[in-house]
Design an enzyme around this catalytic site. Structure first.
Site, short mmCIF file in Angstrom:
data_model
loop_
_atom_site.label_atom_id
_atom_site.label_comp_id
_atom_site.label_asym_id
_atom_site.label_seq_id
_atom_site.Cartn_x
_atom_site.Cartn_y
_atom_site.Cartn_z
N LYS A 92 0.80 -1.23 0.00
CA LYS A 92 0.00 0.00 0.00
C LYS A 92 0.84 1.27 0.00
O LYS A 92 0.40 2.30 -0.49
CB LYS A 92 -0.96 0.00 1.18
CG LYS A 92 -2.05 -1.05 1.02
CD LYS A 92 -3.24 -0.73 1.86
CE LYS A 92 -4.40 -1.66 1.55
NZ LYS A 92 -4.15 -3.03 2.05
N GLU A 114 -9.36 6.61 3.99
CA GLU A 114 -10.20 5.65 4.68
C GLU A 114 -9.36 4.39 4.86
O GLU A 114 -8.42 4.17 4.12
CB GLU A 114 -11.45 5.34 3.86
CG GLU A 114 -11.28 4.23 2.83
CD GLU A 114 -10.29 4.54 1.72
OE1 GLU A 114 -10.21 5.72 1.34
OE2 GLU A 114 -9.61 3.61 1.24
N SER A 383 1.46 -9.94 -0.91
CA SER A 383 1.11 -8.51 -0.77
C SER A 383 1.49 -7.91 0.58
O SER A 383 1.72 -6.71 0.66
CB SER A 383 -0.38 -8.31 -1.03
OG SER A 383 -1.16 -9.11 -0.17
#
Ligand SMILES: *Cc1c(COP(=O)(O)O)cnc(C)c1O
Length: 398
Positions: A92, A114, A383
């Site tokens: 991310k 968010e 990930s």
């Protein structure tokens, strides 16, 4: 093959279903992709920080013990793209850092975001801190309770965490609140969306930042062994998956996304948006959603907060419709078992999100074996790391 012939659309999916007040900001962001993100000076700044701060390129690792312990045929190759080794523990940060740098260039000196699992909130709070911008993170109260360590991390990084006590009190409600804030403060605020979802140009912008994963993996494999036969990633909103898929989309490579089947798709308690969902509008995009027959969005269920979202990025809805990518599902218990398998076989504790992709590897190897007539080579997006999930993993130990 191009997946976006109509600007902002992926086949029948995508678009910009938002309040009129947001349209100018989205148009500004769309122009910024060409004017800033693709400019040499932006790329230099962002890629410089990816190298010196995030830790890119991340390694690609051949997991031969996992292959053996899964009982897969000799010659099968499982290559793990190690996004778990990024600063903050997941992919991310690639996107969060890109968007915060872009916000500065647009003169928007306040960041909002968010978050569900808290991973995107931590990544955004991290990028905002290192760029000296204030950051507010919306989070459903249920997720605040489930992800306490990440809430503390965000606060430590100087962000404000704003609990959202509405709806299912999870990611979709946090996303609604963030959109409301953005409508009110759009002149001074950038909304850092955490996945390849939302209104155009967010799916495109996030994919642009995450495709660094696939570009690296493709070059690393080419240099070390040759191209993969298939690429595998878990799908929540779809950013790590699209980051992998983008680089391989014109290659003769099968693309596999794995969604969360929760307690089983037949129980209705799942997050398998593509496999089980309907066409609808959620968070500004036409995509596949979990909804009842009247179009009301339903709650999603997954053991991993990062996959617990009743929508999916529109590009995945398009790739599923065209048949270019194949989407499978994995249940909670299968994901937990796969996490323990990787930990014991390779000494890597994966995130529960990632573990959904790991759970389907034997089936994907079987499919590819059949297609090719030989053992396949797979590239799998690892990930994120599983430290944040330790409590759940111990509680659910198989
Ligand atoms: C957030 C998250 C995901 C799901 O998000 P995508 O946008 O689908 O990639 C997957 N894995 C990890 C480790 C995450 O933190």
């Amino acid at each position: 093959m191009t997946s976006a012939p109509r600007s902002g659309y992926y086949g029948d999916f995508g678009g910009r279903y938002v309040a009129e007040t947001l349209v100018p900001a989205l148009e500004e962001l769309e122009r910024a992709v060409d004017e800033h993100v693709r400019s040499e000076s932006f790329q230099q700044e962002w890629r410089g920080l990816l190298a010196s701060y995030v830790g890119r390129p991340t390694p690609i690792y051949r997991a031969d013990r996992l292959t053996r312990d899964l009982g897969l045929e000799l010659g099968t190759e499982l290559w793990l793209k190690r996004e778990d080794l990024c600063h903050t523990g997941a992919h991310k940060i690639n996107n969060a850092l890109g968007q915060v740098l872009l916000a500065k260039r647009l003169g928007k000196m306040r960041i909002i975001a968010e978050t569900g699992a808290g991973q995107h909130g931590v990544a955004t709070a991290t990028a905002a801190a290192m760029q000296g911008l204030p950051c507010d993170v919306y989070m459903g109260v249920l997720d605040v309770a489930r992800q306490a360590p990440n809430v503390e991390r965000m606060k430590m990084l100087g962000a404000r965490v704003l609990p959202v006590d509405a709806g299912s009190r999870t990611l979709k409600d946090a996303m609604n609140e963030a959109l409301r804030d953005w409508v009110t403060n759009v002149a001074t605020t950038h909304y850092c969306v955490g996945s390849a979802a939302g209104p155009h140009p967010y799916p495109l912008l996030v994919a642009e930042f995450q495709r660094v994963i696939g570009d690296e993996a493709r070059a690393q494999l080419r240099d070390q062994v040759g191209p993969p036969d298939a690429v595998v990633a878990c799908v929540g909103g779809g950013s790590n998956a699209i980051g992998m898929f983008r680089a391989f989309i014109d290659d003769p490579v099968t693309l596999y996304g794995v969604e969360a089947a929760g307690e089983g798709v037949e129980t209705g308690r799942h997050a398998a948006t593509i496999t089980e969902g309907r066409i609808g509008v959620l968070h500004g995009a036409r995509t596949r959603v979990l909804a009842d027959e009247f179009g009301q969005i339903m709650e999603a269920h997954s053991i991993s907060a990062g996959l617990d979202y009743p929508g999916v990025g529109p590009e995945h809805a398009g790739l599923a419709a065209s048949g270019r990518a194949t989407y499978l599902t994995a249940r909670d218990d299968e994901a937990v078992a796969a996490a323990y398998r990787l930990a014991r076989s390779e000494g890597i504790v994966p995130a529960l999100e990632t573990s959904h992709a790991l759970a389907r590897l034997p089936d994907i190897v079987r499919r590819e074996r059949l297609r090719l007539g030989r053992p396949p080579r797979l590239a799998i997006c690892l990930s994120g790391r599983g430290d944040k999930d330790l409590a759940t993993l111990l509680e659910r130990k198989p």
